[in-house]
Enzyme design. Structure first.
Site, PDB file in Angstrom:
ATOM      1  CE  LYS A 106      -4.069   0.902   0.716  1.00 54.68           C
ATOM      2  NZ  LYS A 106      -6.031   0.237   0.191  1.00 54.68           N
TER       3      LYS A 106
HETATM    4  P1  NAD Z   1     -13.865   7.869  -1.724  1.00 53.59           P
HETATM    5  O1  NAD Z   1     -12.824   8.564  -1.962  1.00 53.59           O
HETATM    6  O2  NAD Z   1     -14.614   7.516  -3.351  1.00 53.59           O
HETATM    7  O3  NAD Z   1     -14.954   7.990  -1.409  1.00 53.59           O
HETATM    8  C1  NAD Z   1     -14.934   8.270   0.149  1.00 53.59           C
HETATM    9  C2  NAD Z   1     -16.026   8.178   0.307  1.00 53.59           C
HETATM   10  O4  NAD Z   1     -16.136   8.797   1.572  1.00 53.59           O
HETATM   11  C3  NAD Z   1     -16.881  10.855  -0.029  1.00 53.59           C
HETATM   12  O5  NAD Z   1     -18.242  10.057  -0.295  1.00 53.59           O
HETATM   13  C4  NAD Z   1     -16.407  10.774   1.065  1.00 53.59           C
HETATM   14  O6  NAD Z   1     -17.294  11.690   1.499  1.00 53.59           O
HETATM   15  C5  NAD Z   1     -16.706   9.620   2.356  1.00 53.59           C
HETATM   16  N1  NAD Z   1     -16.354   9.894   3.540  1.00 53.59           N
HETATM   17  C6  NAD Z   1     -15.120  10.540   4.214  1.00 53.59           C
HETATM   18  N2  NAD Z   1     -15.414  10.811   5.553  1.00 53.59           N
HETATM   19  C7  NAD Z   1     -16.522  10.122   5.958  1.00 53.59           C
HETATM   20  C8  NAD Z   1     -17.098  10.389   6.871  1.00 53.59           C
HETATM   21  N3  NAD Z   1     -16.685  10.832   8.149  1.00 53.59           N
HETATM   22  N4  NAD Z   1     -18.508  10.017   7.072  1.00 53.59           N
HETATM   23  C9  NAD Z   1     -19.173   9.420   5.835  1.00 53.59           C
HETATM   24  N5  NAD Z   1     -18.706   9.507   4.857  1.00 53.59           N
HETATM   25  C10 NAD Z   1     -17.422  10.260   4.843  1.00 53.59           C
HETATM   26  O7  NAD Z   1     -13.250   5.907  -1.962  1.00 53.59           O
HETATM   27  P2  NAD Z   1     -13.838   4.650  -2.444  1.00 53.59           P
HETATM   28  O8  NAD Z   1     -12.405   4.502  -3.562  1.00 53.59           O
HETATM   29  O9  NAD Z   1     -14.077   4.506  -2.489  1.00 53.59           O
HETATM   30  O10 NAD Z   1     -13.074   3.799  -0.731  1.00 53.59           O
HETATM   31  C11 NAD Z   1     -13.884   3.966   0.460  1.00 53.59           C
HETATM   32  C12 NAD Z   1     -12.955   2.913   1.134  1.00 53.59           C
HETATM   33  O11 NAD Z   1     -12.840   1.868   0.666  1.00 53.59           O
HETATM   34  C13 NAD Z   1     -11.973   3.173   1.518  1.00 53.59           C
HETATM   35  O12 NAD Z   1     -11.409   2.445   2.967  1.00 53.59           O
HETATM   36  C14 NAD Z   1     -10.717   2.375   0.413  1.00 53.59           C
HETATM   37  O13 NAD Z   1      -9.687   2.051   1.159  1.00 53.59           O
HETATM   38  C15 NAD Z   1     -11.966   1.337   0.462  1.00 53.59           C
HETATM   39  N6  NAD Z   1     -11.268   0.240  -0.933  1.00 53.59           N
HETATM   40  C16 NAD Z   1     -11.773   1.376  -1.836  1.00 53.59           C
HETATM   41  C17 NAD Z   1     -11.097   0.125  -2.810  1.00 53.59           C
HETATM   42  C18 NAD Z   1     -11.873   1.097  -4.726  1.00 53.59           C
HETATM   43  O14 NAD Z   1     -11.877   0.431  -5.364  1.00 53.59           O
HETATM   44  N7  NAD Z   1     -12.287   2.039  -4.372  1.00 53.59           N
HETATM   45  C19 NAD Z   1     -11.057  -0.748  -3.375  1.00 53.59           C
HETATM   46  C20 NAD Z   1     -10.788  -1.540  -1.383  1.00 53.59           C
HETATM   47  C21 NAD Z   1     -11.073  -0.583  -0.414  1.00 53.59           C
END
Ligand code: NAD
Length: 417
Positions: A106
């Site tokens: 990561k």
């Molecule tokens: P992203 O940036 O697209 O979305 C994150 C969302 O969380 C946003 O809508 C933001 O406004 C919201 N957010 C932040 N703080 C918040 C809070 N306190 N309360 C409510 N909402 C809040 O990110 P993503 O890619 O969707 O990733 C989200 C999670 O999923 C992370 O933990 C990431 O590690 C995990 N993840 C993502 C992927 C991927 O392929 N995108 C893969 C595996 C894991």
């Protein structure tokens, strides 16, 4: 407000909890609790006004016993070394639990990307790519998007790497735009695996996702896709939130329309809904399924006592503190762990890498079908371990399966030099 559990300590606690269900020597297990290598670097980036700003950046390569290191790069203010170490460990066990031939890594840059122009972000990203170049590669370490990074950053990293190496190497990074060697289905893959994991767990529990009420915290890539696919599968998404707050409709939200509003204004709360609600209210709603899809430590021990959902499917990485996990297990809440539920992203990244190596593109249908196979087989393996070994939670069962696979690969290779 959730406590700030050290995510690396959370990872180690999860590994310890699974140890008694794994056939492993204590010294071997200890080795599998620490990253093999960490790059920590300071990037000096020229801003548009000609000044130089410094940014702290990390890449943790946790374990490479099952294949090249693999994991995303996040841009987030306050990214720490321990956070990146933990995330790289979760990637190791995530790849193992869904049985794709990768280790775990990561990366992250301590930056709030919203404060910078596109050209500044390009210089920042290329500067990080230069630092990463000696330790990444199609067979060494393959980064991907994570929080606040996407196709654009991946394309810049690929271009920087290929230019410096004087080669073409689309498989050096995944999550690229289609014309730069990306895969159909990659953008939706994480949310799709969350939906598949939810479907499987409800089926295992003798009910149906289409009868479930659902709340989703975080409406970014993972959360909004999961919400829309669950909505399409017949589930009723009653509440969603992002960092602006949450919205609630007992009859179900139009998840596509909410996504459109979010795209246009940046806030789900701008979408008209019968009720607005705070982040903690959303997490404690009386729903069948809760999906945390924002950041780590969203639910701590005290909040967990108020959680009323029957099932949690973790879209985010590490959304429960160890204390919350313990409370929810005691309460009999079924938690499908992040390492399986959100593994769709890395699984389709793997398919992208395979297509890059083959110089051949799969159809979106093929990608989705293969993803469904991987996630349902992994879920079946998890349930088999849970029912056979008598592990206290689905998470412990997932770690037991994953650790055993990493241990086996390590033991078969031997400890050298
Ligand atoms: P992203 O940036 O697209 O979305 C994150 C969302 O969380 C946003 O809508 C933001 O406004 C919201 N957010 C932040 N703080 C918040 C809070 N306190 N309360 C409510 N909402 C809040 O990110 P993503 O890619 O969707 O990733 C989200 C999670 O999923 C992370 O933990 C990431 O590690 C995990 N993840 C993502 C992927 C991927 O392929 N995108 C893969 C595996 C894991």
């Amino acid at each position: 407000m959730a406590d700030q559990a050290n995510p690396f300590e959370s990872l180690q606690a999860q590994l310890d909890a699974a140890t008694e269900y794994v056939d492993v020597r204590p010294d071997v297990l200890e080795r599998l609790k620490h990253p093999e290598r960490i790059l920590e670097t300071t990037l000096s980036v020229e801003l548009d006004d000609g000044s130089i700003e410094l940014f702290r950046a990390f890449r943790s390569q946790f374990n490479g016993d099952r294949g090249p290191y693999k994991g995303g790069i996040r841009y987030h203010p306050g990214v720490t070394r321990d956070e990146v170490k933990a995330l790289s460990g979760w990637m190791t066990y995530k790849c193992a639990v869904v049985d794709i031939p990768y280790g775990g890594a990561k990366g992250g840059i301590d930056v709030d990307p919203q404060q910078y122009s596109e050209s500044e972000l390009e210089r920042l990203t290329r500067s990080f790519a230069v630092e990463l170049r000696p330790i990444i590669g199609e067979n060494q370490d393959i980064p991907a998007p994570d929080v606040n990074t996407g196709q654009q950053e991946m394309n810049w990293i690929k271009d920087t790497y290929e230019t410096l190496e004087n080669t073409t190497a689309p498989g050096v990074i995944t999550g690229k735009a289609i014309d730069s060697g990306g895969s159909a289905g990659r953008v939706e893959a994480t949310g799709r695996s969350v939906m598949l994991a939810a479907r499987e767990v409800f089926e295992w529990l003798g009910s149906d996702l289409s009868d479930a009420t659902v709340a989703v915290q975080g409406y970014g890539n993972a959360g909004s896709t999961a919400a829309r696919l669950i909505d399409a599968a017949g589930g009723t998404v009653v509440a969603v939130s992002d960092s602006s707050g949450g919205i609630y409709n007992t009859n179900g939200l139009d998840t596509d329309a909410v996504a459109t509003t979010k795209r246009e204004t940046g806030a789900v709360t701008d979408h008209e809904a019968p009720e607005q609600l705070g982040n903690e209210e959303l997490l404690t709603l009386d729903v069948d399924l809760l999906i945390p899809a924002a950041l780590e430590n969203a639910i701590d021990e005290s909040l967990a006592r108020d959680v009323r959902a029957d099932v949690i499917v973790e879209a985010a990485n590490g959304p429960l503190t160890p204390g919350a996990d313990r409370v929810l297990t005691e309460k009999g809440v079924y938690v499908v762990p992040d390492i399986l539920a959100n593994a769709g992203g890395v699984t389709v990244s793997y398919f992208e890498w395979v297509q890059n190596r083959q110089r051949f593109s799969w159809t979106e249908q093929r990608v989705n079908d293969e993803l469904e196979r991987v996630i349902t087989e992994a879920f079946d393996g998890l349930i088999e371990a849970y029912e056979t070994d008598g592990t206290p939670s689905l998470r412990t069962a997932a770690y037991a399966v994953a650790i055993q696979r990493v241990v086996d690969a390590y033991t078969q290779g031997g400890n050298w030099p």
